[in-house]
Enzyme design. Sequence first.
Site, PDB file in Angstrom:
ATOM      1  N   CYS A  99      -1.910   8.798   2.600  1.00 42.48           N
ATOM      2  CA  CYS A  99      -1.947   8.154   1.585  1.00 42.48           C
ATOM      3  C   CYS A  99      -3.000   9.101   0.715  1.00 42.48           C
ATOM      4  CB  CYS A  99      -2.114   6.944   1.687  1.00 42.48           C
ATOM      5  SG  CYS A  99      -0.267   6.184   2.300  1.00 42.48           S
ATOM      6  N   GLU A 149       1.103  -1.500   0.072  1.00 42.16           N
ATOM      7  CA  GLU A 149       0.175   0.252   0.145  1.00 42.16           C
ATOM      8  C   GLU A 149       1.217   1.323   0.169  1.00 42.16           C
ATOM      9  OE1 GLU A 149      -1.830   2.679   0.156  1.00 42.16           O
ATOM     10  OE2 GLU A 149      -1.525   2.665   2.462  1.00 42.16           O
TER      11      GLU A 149
END
Length: 459
Positions: free
Chosen positions: A269, A235
């Site tokens: 993110c 990720e």
Amino acid sequence: MSADEWIEVLSPFDGSPVARVPALGAEHVAEAVAAASAALARGDFPQYRRAEVLERAAELLAERTEEFAVTIAREAGKPIRDARAETLRCVDTLRFSAVEARRLSGEVIPMDASASGVGRLGFALRHPVGVIAAISPFNFPLNLVAHKLGPAIAAGCPVVLKPAELTPVSAIRLVDLLVEAGLPADWISVVTGTGPDAGTPLVAHPVPALITFTGSVAVGRRIQDTAPRKRVLLELGSNAPVIVEPDADLDRVVAQVRLGGFSYAGQSCISTQRVLAHADIYDKLLHELKIAVGSLRVGDPLDEDTEVGPLISEAAAKRVEDWLDRARAAGAEVTGGVRHGTLITPAVVADPPRDLDVYRQEVFGPVVTVTPYTHLAEAIGLANDSDFGLQAGVFTADLGVALRAARELEFGGVLINQVPTFRADQQPYGGLRDAGNTREGPAYTVQEMTELRFVMVSA
């Protein structure tokens, strides 16, 4: 574990000491992996007990929200209101993991669907993939750790955890809480240390069958290259776009971008980074966004009124400052973006050249760019023109536009009338291209952390 050297964990806001943790290396990693292997081999932690531990841990954490939130605020510089929200999300993550531990099951295979299978019974079982190596980032030092540990416990996989060296305290406290809730003490080992000293040996160790990593693209790709025969869940990053159509509710857009672009100083993110505004409403949206962003309170993360705290380090703050200076030099209008140590006042960059880092790369700072477009196809093209593909947002009152965007935006998640910064912990979360290669959320991670074992019984 203990070591001869120690890492001082310091507040990114004022440099005050938070804790110190041992600086561990390859020999400690080997000990931790051996302990995890032994725990797996015992086979004495059945499914119902795993569920009970996760359920009890969620209860304990819910009772201790404030103390965990203060830990996050001190070590990560996250404003206390956001730190509380992260802690409550972690409670949810543990609860969702407990659900998966309860319902983990296989499937029956219809053997007599073919002539050769008649008279045979076939079924597939979900089996733990093995020891897991987990490497977590600094920006969500509690909940992103839980997104690795919770599903691993549910799946029946012991873990060696390497938390970010800048924010290891929340992770250690979470593991202690899990043990208090009944987790076998050797089920999770925490190896604190730097990436080269602890992370690299963990990735290179032959025993872990799966590596789960959240962090930078460069490190993630290096892990893939180092462990080509292992299952590697990544990720990584993003420069999340949001498309604003002319029929959108601008007050709602501005309020959400104010939150999604600048909470935790943009160190997420999926922090909203690229606002793509239709030309008909570009000037109005830009004007109102500047006013809204200018009202953000910047300062001490332990102050209840603070909305934007420090960046994780002065080096990170200087990098963002440099990117903003380059934007100014290229002729872009930059509002805000003044650095004071690790603090940067929130910045809005109007229509920057598209080759600039503030537009093309992941800023990971309190910066939002605003770019005009003339038609939806252009907006979708601008959004897709990225190395990342994690989440995108679209604001529109037109269902047809929303459905078209959902079809054509090349992202792991498309959020309608919501900034891309939103994440529910049970959703399938993950992206495409340099954003990663997996889907998080306990139900999905458990599938990644188990493997199907086919069994057939012949009469």
